[in-house]
Design an enzyme around this catalytic site. Sequence first.
Site, mmCIF file in Angstrom:
data_model
loop_
_atom_site.group_PDB
_atom_site.id
_atom_site.type_symbol
_atom_site.label_atom_id
_atom_site.label_comp_id
_atom_site.label_asym_id
_atom_site.label_seq_id
_atom_site.Cartn_x
_atom_site.Cartn_y
_atom_site.Cartn_z
ATOM 1 N N GLU A 173 47.227 -28.803 22.299
ATOM 2 C CA GLU A 173 47.712 -27.487 21.843
ATOM 3 C C GLU A 173 48.339 -27.547 20.456
ATOM 4 O O GLU A 173 49.460 -27.063 20.246
ATOM 5 C CB GLU A 173 48.705 -26.906 22.858
ATOM 6 C CG GLU A 173 48.043 -26.577 24.178
ATOM 7 C CD GLU A 173 48.912 -25.750 25.128
ATOM 8 O OE1 GLU A 173 50.114 -25.570 24.868
ATOM 9 O OE2 GLU A 173 48.353 -25.280 26.138
ATOM 10 N N GLU A 291 43.320 -27.087 30.809
ATOM 11 C CA GLU A 291 44.525 -26.564 31.476
ATOM 12 C C GLU A 291 44.225 -25.144 31.915
ATOM 13 O O GLU A 291 43.889 -24.297 31.081
ATOM 14 C CB GLU A 291 45.737 -26.550 30.534
ATOM 15 C CG GLU A 291 46.306 -27.910 30.245
ATOM 16 C CD GLU A 291 47.593 -27.846 29.422
ATOM 17 O OE1 GLU A 291 48.368 -26.884 29.569
ATOM 18 O OE2 GLU A 291 47.804 -28.775 28.618
HETATM 19 O O1 AHR Z 1 50.972 -27.524 31.708
HETATM 20 C C1 AHR Z 1 52.203 -27.213 31.128
HETATM 21 C C2 AHR Z 1 52.119 -27.088 29.619
HETATM 22 O O2 AHR Z 1 51.324 -25.987 29.286
HETATM 23 C C3 AHR Z 1 51.456 -28.215 28.888
HETATM 24 O O3 AHR Z 1 52.344 -29.235 28.601
HETATM 25 C C4 AHR Z 1 51.007 -27.569 27.605
HETATM 26 O O4 AHR Z 1 49.879 -28.169 27.070
HETATM 27 C C5 AHR Z 1 50.785 -26.125 27.998
HETATM 28 O O5 AHR Z 1 51.423 -25.258 27.144
#
Ligand code: AHR
Length: 498
Positions: A173, A291
């Site tokens: 990210e 994610e």
């Molecule tokens: O999964 C929780 C968080 O969400 C992770 O660390 C990040 O990559 C995202 O913002």
Amino acid sequence: MKKASCIVNKNFKIADIDERIYGSFIEHMGRAVYTGIYQPDHETADEQGFRQDVIDAVKELNVPIVRYPGGNFVSGYDWTDGIGPRQSRPKRLDYAWFSIETNQFGINEFAQWAKKANTQGMIAVNLGTGTAQQAGYLVEYCNIEKGTYWSDKRREHGFLEPHKFKVWCLGNEMDGPWQTCGLSAQDYAKKARETAKILKWVDPDIELVACGSSSKEMETFPSWDRTVLEACYPYVDYISLHRYYEFEGNQADFLAAFYDLDDFIQTIKATADYVKAALRSDKTMMLSLDEWNVWYIQNMQTQRWQWAAPIAEDVYSLMDALVVGGLLTSIVNNCDRVKMACIAQLVNALAPIHTASDGGVLKHSTYYPFAQVSRYGRGSAYKTILQSESVETGKYGKVPSLATACTFDEKTQQLALFVLNTNLQDDVQLSLQLQEFGPLKLIEQQTLAGDDLFAVNSFETPDNVVPKNCDITERSGTQFELTLGKASWTMALFRKLH
Ligand code: AHR
């Protein structure tokens, strides 16, 4: 009762499913690692300190790949802190979650745990505070057999065989202002490209994931993805996407999350294909949705500088489980381009598995649809031609009221149909026609439904939200009638008769 129909024809295959779309994620976040998967003083801990009760739940969930060690955590993490004798590993401040990191669990422990949990690792390198060189050393430490400084260090640490991690993420990210040392698209693109070159020089067999947009709401979406791909296209194998949903008061909107995820995927596909054309490339970029989940980010609180304090321990409801089911249908239906996906996360932090540090394991509601699709949604995915009424949503306008996905596995000769009914008031009579699959026998039918969409599981009532058997009527060997309860998730499993 409303009526709907679904036709699936064996000639209309979407693609073979890469099993890695059923991946998950363990980050050094809250209690995911410490008192989650690793707790040496727990009564079920094995000789390496891994909780056996958690390993059992993870194995049952069937996650073929697990991303590690972050997440936001990785952008300030020095991987060398987590190797070598435990007593000399430093305690550090973790800037991502304002926690104390003791480094008692590092890359070697993760490799050992992954083996025991029947999974493989997807390793993220630090492109926040970290350099391309440090990332290269990590690949050398993990994947080179012997005869170099870092590979021999691993052997000195007791790991004679290389871990041979196949998939590597180029940071996490990096478009996010919350990220430790976030970057502009141009700066990230250059850093990712130069790191990619080193990592593939060190091990040409690995696959690389470049950071795409961390959500559709980012101001830089989707130009970030275009800029990154323009610079990195020949060097990487996947572009990542991240997407989380939470209930904000409108149930129809929340249940339509599958529709929004599909739209996000289509936009990233289109962006990648634009770059492919602009570069005159004949390579098609694949997507890693590394994610995704329901996450009540608004409720999140962190206690400063504590070790293993609970963070984001969401207690998932029946409605959350329905949303997770819907999101899984979008992932399966896009399996021609989405080759990896990780439900974020696996244990304790926004996770389907919850542990008590002085007790056992609890499966949240979201565990069940994930376990069903991961177990039975194998082989190839097929187009579902659906005729159903639409529902009116506030966010997305009119959206199909049903979300469906269908898979057939040549190996097991099993066909699985997954259906989310987002109608809040009405049951739906679904007529299902399975064409060209030959006569099929219904072998399992389960539904997740109930009057209380906010019902949850707890240690006292662990079976409050679990799938139950439901009725499906066979009309012929290829035609079936399903009664889908209002706001429900249904799985029907068939076996081909020879
Ligand atoms: O999964 C929780 C968080 O969400 C992770 O660390 C990040 O990559 C995202 O913002």
